[in-house]
Design an enzyme around this catalytic site. Structure first.
Site, PDB file in Angstrom:
ATOM      1  CB  CYS A 146      -0.939  -0.003   1.193  1.00  0.00           C
ATOM      2  SG  CYS A 146      -1.971  -1.472   1.263  1.00  0.00           S
ATOM      3  CG  HIS A 162      -1.932   4.269   5.531  1.00  0.00           C
ATOM      4  ND1 HIS A 162      -1.767   4.150   4.170  1.00  0.00           N
ATOM      5  CD2 HIS A 162      -2.115   3.000   6.005  1.00  0.00           C
ATOM      6  CE1 HIS A 162      -1.842   2.878   3.820  1.00  0.00           C
ATOM      7  NE2 HIS A 162      -2.058   2.157   4.920  1.00  0.00           N
ATOM      8  CD  GLU A 190      -1.943   7.508   9.567  1.00  0.00           C
ATOM      9  OE1 GLU A 190      -1.472   8.298   8.725  1.00  0.00           O
ATOM     10  OE2 GLU A 190      -2.864   6.710   9.302  1.00  0.00           O
ATOM     11  CE  LYS A 214      -5.470   4.138   2.316  1.00  0.00           C
ATOM     12  NZ  LYS A 214      -4.504   5.194   2.662  1.00  0.00           N
ATOM     13  CG  HIS A 249      -6.593   0.818   1.443  1.00  0.00           C
ATOM     14  ND1 HIS A 249      -5.587   1.166   0.564  1.00  0.00           N
ATOM     15  CD2 HIS A 249      -5.965   0.324   2.542  1.00  0.00           C
ATOM     16  CE1 HIS A 249      -4.416   0.894   1.096  1.00  0.00           C
ATOM     17  NE2 HIS A 249      -4.609   0.390   2.306  1.00  0.00           N
ATOM     18  CG  PHE A 287      -0.282  -5.590   4.920  1.00  0.00           C
ATOM     19  CD1 PHE A 287      -0.749  -4.961   6.052  1.00  0.00           C
ATOM     20  CD2 PHE A 287      -1.139  -6.457   4.252  1.00  0.00           C
ATOM     21  CE1 PHE A 287      -2.035  -5.164   6.523  1.00  0.00           C
ATOM     22  CE2 PHE A 287      -2.429  -6.679   4.707  1.00  0.00           C
ATOM     23  CZ  PHE A 287      -2.879  -6.033   5.847  1.00  0.00           C
TER      24      PHE A 287
END
Length: 419
Positions: A174, A306, A317, A338, A343, A402
């Site tokens: 991502c 994010h 975050e 998002k 996403h 990830f």
């Protein structure tokens, strides 16, 4: 304080500006349409529309609806292009038009193309597997590999514009698009190239890919609620976005439109866990981006987070932002777009970079949509539900992937001078 050698090196580097943007996603088929939806706090999520929807437990998604392939590509071209590549090309063409680029042989040889994709042509490869294993066919289409390779977008953009400079693809889950934009930025800033087209694209709505995300149990039951009480996951999205980057002095000399300055880029690895993010790793990337930009934490007014809407990511975050910014975190405006465009995996950072650039240009911060209440673990100003008319001078765009792969872009409002 920077050392004398570091200060001298910074003086030799060029200021880099964004002169073109292009986007296609669930919010619209152009950057302008996408921005209008973001500025209104309008979500692009809706019922999942795939042929196999009865076999998938994912209810909603942020899909690009009403996309007419024939309006953009002739039949022969479509044979070569998976849906993710189509999105990348549409966005790239728009960005180049927006930047008003006039090509010549010298510029083509001095332009870079850097794209990001986490999954590549999922639909194309799954179609081959179905033919082999379900239909019992012994052969696959000759163009299968060119359709599904993640670098297809970079190659097709190079061919579309005749670009012969450095051309490659980043695939870091991502964070792919942010890594792509950051690498392109560094090449322009140091004079390795005179221009770059950078961004990402993704089209993950194939059965196998959906079942894989279903198995992860990180997809929301109804909608994406980043940083909100009661959030329970992400909403998958698709699309593409591209930016045109060039030195500020060159852009001014040719009278190009300038949306914002790309001032810094930072990266890090958590070295912690393949799926569980760690705030210290994310904070290091934020700090690296600020240092690369020569910006003090207190100068930042906005962070495009994010913000996936999962329980683990958003709390991490928020903690990372507090680690990186200290007391200034209480004065930061933070939002996750998002919540509206979904996403989009390897394309997410590119869509969010476009959102951040346009937020600086228009003096309007897009909200975190679908917010229903404060979570003490996400105790930040997350611009809930309504956009905010505020002129930030510096803004960050975060991508935390990830595998603990982190990439952060630092943008500055354009001040009209290349000095």
């Amino acid at each position: 304080m920077p050392r004398p050698r570091a200060r001298a090196a910074r003086r030799r580097m060029k200021r880099v500006v964004v002169t073109g943007v292009g986007a296609i996603c669930a919010l619209g088929h152009t950057a302008s349409d996408t921005w209008q939806a973001l500025a209104a706090g309008r979500s692009g999520a809706g019922p999942l529309d795939v042929p196999e929807r009865e076999t998938v437990r994912i209810a909603n998604a942020a899909q690009v609806r009403g996309f007419d392939t024939a309006a953009h590509f002739d039949g022969k071209a479509v044979e070569l292009l998976d849906r993710f590549a189509q999105f990348g090309l549409v966005a790239g063409r728009e960005a180049v038009r927006d930047a008003r680029v006039t090509w010549d042989a010298a510029l083509r040889s001095r332009t870079a193309i850097v794209t990001g994709s986490a999954a590549g042509g999922q639909a194309s490869i799954e179609r081959v597997f179905e033919d082999l294993w379900r239909q019992g066919r012994s052969r696959v289409p000759v163009l299968t590999i060119p359709r599904f390779m993640p670098s297809a977008v970079a190659s097709h953009l190079a061919m579309a514009f005749g670009v012969t400079g450095p051309t490659f693809t980043c695939s870091t889950a991502c964070a792919s698009a942010n890594h792509a934009i950051g690498q392109a930025f560094w090449m322009v800033r140091t004079g390795q190239v005179d221009m770059a087209i950078a961004g990402g694209s993704e089209a993950p709505f194939s059965l196998g890919h959906l079942k894989a995300w279903e198995a992860m149990r990180v997809v929301a039951r109804d909608t994406c609620r980043p940083f909100s009480l009661g959030r329970d996951g992400m909403i998958l999205g698709e699309g593409g976005a591209m930016l045109v980057l060039e030195p500020a002095d060159a852009a001014l000399a040719r009278g190009a439109p300038i949306h914002a300055e790309l001032a810094g880029f930072g990266m890090s690895a958590d070295a912690h866990h393949i799926t569980q993010p760690h705030p210290e790793g994310a904070a290091r990337a934020i700090t690296a981006a600020l240092q690369d930009a020569g910006v003090a934490p207190a100068a930042v007014g906005y962070v495009n987070a994010h913000g996936t809407g999962t329980t683990a990511n958003d709390a991490m975050e928020a903690a990372a932002i507090r680690l990186a910014f200290g007391p200034h975190a209480d004065r930061l405006a933070v939002s996750s777009t998002k919540s509206m465009h979904g996403h989009a995996l390897g394309a997410a950072g590119a869509l969010e970079a476009v959102a951040t650039v346009l937020a600086l240009r228009h003096g309007l911060l897009p909200p975190t949509a679908n917010y229903v209440g404060r979570d003490p673990e996400c105790d930040l100003d997350v611009i809930p539900n309504e956009p905010r008319h505020t002129q930030a001078e510096v803004a960050l765009s975060n991508s935390f992937a990830f595998g603990g792969l982190n990439a952060v872009l630092a943008f500055r409002r354009w001040d009209g001078s290349a000095a």
